[in-house]
Design a protein around this motif. Sequence first.
Motif, PDB file in Angstrom:
ATOM      1  N   GLY A 313      16.531  -4.303  -7.431  1.00 32.35           N
ATOM      2  CA  GLY A 313      14.718  -5.015  -8.305  1.00 32.35           C
ATOM      3  C   GLY A 313      15.350  -6.504  -8.957  1.00 32.35           C
ATOM      4  N   ALA A 314      16.054  -7.128  -8.148  1.00 34.87           N
ATOM      5  CA  ALA A 314      16.012  -8.420  -8.591  1.00 34.87           C
ATOM      6  C   ALA A 314      14.851  -9.236  -9.126  1.00 34.87           C
ATOM      7  CB  ALA A 314      18.021  -8.774  -8.691  1.00 34.87           C
ATOM      8  N   GLY A 315      14.445  -9.297 -10.292  1.00 30.62           N
ATOM      9  CA  GLY A 315      13.142 -10.458  -9.954  1.00 30.62           C
ATOM     10  C   GLY A 315      11.914  -9.987  -9.781  1.00 30.62           C
ATOM     11  N   LEU A 316      12.043  -8.611  -9.859  1.00 31.24           N
ATOM     12  CA  LEU A 316      11.282  -7.531 -10.731  1.00 31.24           C
ATOM     13  C   LEU A 316      10.769  -7.190 -11.247  1.00 31.24           C
ATOM     14  CD1 LEU A 316      10.939  -6.536  -6.535  1.00 31.24           C
ATOM     15  CD2 LEU A 316       9.878  -8.147  -7.116  1.00 31.24           C
ATOM     16  N   THR A 317      10.017  -6.229 -12.267  1.00 33.21           N
ATOM     17  CA  THR A 317       9.383  -5.771 -13.013  1.00 33.21           C
ATOM     18  C   THR A 317       9.698  -4.343 -12.431  1.00 33.21           C
ATOM     19  OG1 THR A 317       7.152  -5.209 -12.355  1.00 33.21           O
ATOM     20  CG2 THR A 317       7.679  -7.260 -14.002  1.00 33.21           C
ATOM     21  N   PRO A 318       9.940  -3.073 -13.534  1.00 31.85           N
ATOM     22  CA  PRO A 318       9.876  -2.103 -12.514  1.00 31.85           C
ATOM     23  C   PRO A 318       9.216  -1.476 -12.271  1.00 31.85           C
ATOM     24  CG  PRO A 318      10.652  -2.472 -15.268  1.00 31.85           C
ATOM     25  CD  PRO A 318      10.119  -3.580 -14.742  1.00 31.85           C
ATOM     26  N   ALA A 319       7.883  -1.837 -12.809  1.00 32.89           N
ATOM     27  CA  ALA A 319       6.527  -1.602 -11.672  1.00 32.89           C
ATOM     28  C   ALA A 319       7.044  -2.254 -10.424  1.00 32.89           C
ATOM     29  CB  ALA A 319       5.390  -1.262 -12.091  1.00 32.89           C
ATOM     30  N   GLU A 320       7.311  -3.166 -10.223  1.00 31.32           N
ATOM     31  CA  GLU A 320       7.002  -3.937  -8.903  1.00 31.32           C
ATOM     32  C   GLU A 320       8.272  -2.884  -8.078  1.00 31.32           C
ATOM     33  OE1 GLU A 320       5.278  -8.347 -10.065  1.00 31.32           O
ATOM     34  OE2 GLU A 320       7.511  -7.454 -10.230  1.00 31.32           O
ATOM     35  N   HIS A 321       9.401  -3.276  -8.894  1.00 29.65           N
ATOM     36  CA  HIS A 321      10.916  -2.086  -7.803  1.00 29.65           C
ATOM     37  C   HIS A 321       9.933  -0.420  -6.945  1.00 29.65           C
ATOM     38  CE1 HIS A 321      14.377  -1.404  -6.875  1.00 29.65           C
ATOM     39  NE2 HIS A 321      14.571  -0.559  -7.891  1.00 29.65           N
ATOM     40  N   ARG A 322       9.406  -0.253  -7.984  1.00 27.58           N
ATOM     41  CA  ARG A 322       8.993   1.057  -7.756  1.00 27.58           C
ATOM     42  C   ARG A 322       7.764   0.639  -6.531  1.00 27.58           C
ATOM     43  NH1 ARG A 322       8.699   5.895 -10.027  1.00 27.58           N
ATOM     44  NH2 ARG A 322       7.451   7.606  -9.319  1.00 27.58           N
ATOM     45  N   THR A 323       7.239  -0.396  -6.939  1.00 27.96           N
ATOM     46  CA  THR A 323       6.274  -0.296  -5.368  1.00 27.96           C
ATOM     47  C   THR A 323       6.757  -0.397  -4.413  1.00 27.96           C
ATOM     48  OG1 THR A 323       4.208  -0.758  -6.878  1.00 27.96           O
ATOM     49  CG2 THR A 323       4.298  -1.221  -4.990  1.00 27.96           C
ATOM     50  N   ASN A 324       8.027  -1.519  -4.332  1.00 25.94           N
ATOM     51  CA  ASN A 324       8.537  -2.273  -3.294  1.00 25.94           C
ATOM     52  C   ASN A 324       9.885  -0.816  -2.820  1.00 25.94           C
ATOM     53  OD1 ASN A 324       9.654  -4.379  -1.379  1.00 25.94           O
ATOM     54  ND2 ASN A 324      11.371  -4.045  -3.323  1.00 25.94           N
ATOM     55  N   LEU A 325       9.953  -0.008  -3.972  1.00 26.46           N
ATOM     56  CA  LEU A 325      10.890   1.050  -2.206  1.00 26.46           C
ATOM     57  C   LEU A 325       9.984   1.765  -2.041  1.00 26.46           C
ATOM     58  CD1 LEU A 325      13.591   1.758  -5.041  1.00 26.46           C
ATOM     59  CD2 LEU A 325      13.669   0.001  -3.053  1.00 26.46           C
ATOM     60  N   GLU A 326       8.667   1.761  -2.699  1.00 30.27           N
ATOM     61  CA  GLU A 326       7.319   3.039  -2.124  1.00 30.27           C
ATOM     62  C   GLU A 326       7.030   2.426  -1.157  1.00 30.27           C
ATOM     63  OE1 GLU A 326       5.368   4.871  -6.341  1.00 30.27           O
ATOM     64  OE2 GLU A 326       4.665   2.984  -5.656  1.00 30.27           O
ATOM     65  N   LEU A 327       6.477   1.376  -1.383  1.00 33.32           N
ATOM     66  CA  LEU A 327       5.905   1.081   0.187  1.00 33.32           C
ATOM     67  C   LEU A 327       7.612   1.212   1.251  1.00 33.32           C
ATOM     68  CD1 LEU A 327       3.827  -0.947   1.945  1.00 33.32           C
ATOM     69  CD2 LEU A 327       5.054  -2.724   0.957  1.00 33.32           C
ATOM     70  N   PHE A 328       8.263   0.623   1.278  1.00 30.09           N
ATOM     71  CA  PHE A 328       9.222   0.915   2.156  1.00 30.09           C
ATOM     72  C   PHE A 328       9.217   1.941   2.636  1.00 30.09           C
ATOM     73  CE2 PHE A 328      13.871   2.201   3.457  1.00 30.09           C
ATOM     74  CZ  PHE A 328      13.938   1.349   4.429  1.00 30.09           C
ATOM     75  N   GLN A 329       8.995   3.627   1.802  1.00 33.00           N
ATOM     76  CA  GLN A 329       9.285   5.028   1.859  1.00 33.00           C
ATOM     77  C   GLN A 329       7.680   4.872   2.556  1.00 33.00           C
ATOM     78  OE1 GLN A 329      11.602   6.983   2.760  1.00 33.00           O
ATOM     79  NE2 GLN A 329      13.180   6.220   1.444  1.00 33.00           N
ATOM     80  N   SER A 330       6.885   4.425   2.772  1.00 34.80           N
ATOM     81  CA  SER A 330       6.023   4.477   3.241  1.00 34.80           C
ATOM     82  C   SER A 330       5.248   4.589   4.301  1.00 34.80           C
ATOM     83  CB  SER A 330       4.486   4.460   2.593  1.00 34.80           C
ATOM     84  OG  SER A 330       4.453   2.737   1.596  1.00 34.80           O
ATOM     85  N   ASP A 331       5.748   3.422   4.648  1.00 33.38           N
ATOM     86  CA  ASP A 331       5.282   1.764   5.896  1.00 33.38           C
ATOM     87  C   ASP A 331       6.894   1.578   6.107  1.00 33.38           C
ATOM     88  OD1 ASP A 331       2.990   2.005   3.871  1.00 33.38           O
ATOM     89  OD2 ASP A 331       2.244   0.288   4.669  1.00 33.38           O
TER      90      ASP A 331
END
Length: 363
Positions: A313-331
């Motif tokens: 998650g380089a360049g992302l806050t912890p919350a943004e990093h989680r959202t990014n990985l959640e989007l991978f798993q959901s969509d």
Amino acid sequence: MKFLAITLITHLPDPVTGVQRSTTDAYRAVVDNAVLAEELGFDGYGVGERHERPFISSSPPVVLSHIAARTERIRLFTTVTILSLLDPVRAYEDYATLDHLSGGRLELIIGKGNGTAQRDLFAVTPEDQWARNAEGYELFRRLWREERVTWSGRFRPALVEAEVWPRPLQQPVRVWHGSATSRESVDLAARYGDPLFSANVTHAIEPYAALVDHYRERWVAHGHDPADAVVGAGTAGYLAAPTSQEAVSRYRPVFEAGLAGLTRAGLTPSFTTLEDHVERSSALVGSPAQIVEKVHRYHARLGHTVLHVHADGAGLTPAEHRTNLELFQSDIAPVLRRTIPDPPWPGTPTPTPDRRPAPVPVG
């Protein structure tokens, strides 16, 4: 299709904030990201091995052992174990121990590694690194399968009826061969009937696809069933957003920081603009639909059934990093799981009996 989240534990300032974590905090983040990957439904988590700047991933067995204690289901990968630098007996002991501590969740990806500094550190030359990798794997493979080993080679002392403990939990552990740009690792994988993991990171797809084609050709030449060949492939980065414009904008500082790092190191980048990087590299940057299309495009050429994305998650806050990985798993992942077949994937292993003789009472 199966999905890994991986880290090389690169220790650099954040490309957006310029802040560099302490070494302790960097390791804690690696473990926390593994826990998150399991929570979100990733199939595996990988930790690389490097022995030079800017990496602090010199001891994957230690890091993975801690991750094993914090997780229950996720497969634990080495990405990669550099057998050309290691004593295969010591490597076997470390990983057999980790296999037990993880409940049989270990998978190894081996390779000869790269980088002048780490070769110098272990007195390995460019001329002998491939031979060391092949010889080390031959011995490692026998140690995993045989209770007593008699063996001789060029790069370590011979063994005569050697017993190495502990005996492993998995019989045997699955070993992948990491391949970047040379045929040696590909040939070794095909010879032993092992799966191949294509780095698929630095360049456009063509050289990686050529190596995968060579792997499949050599696989058949060694008498293996073509249907049994398993290929994994890496990605050069991952950032998803509802629109491609948002994803590219948020990924730009990550790309520019990587480009600056290559320039400082005197290396020539394969992609000098972000737009070219997004279009022609394996980076998954865009909307979920764009990322799904790109993985399908790469799958048509590589035939891979395992994919890795970066876990850091380089360049992302912890919350943004989680959202990014959640989007991978959901969509993203559900579509790819439906449309690309799964590789063979180990379940819970059956423990093997420990046949070590009982100690003789003293006194």
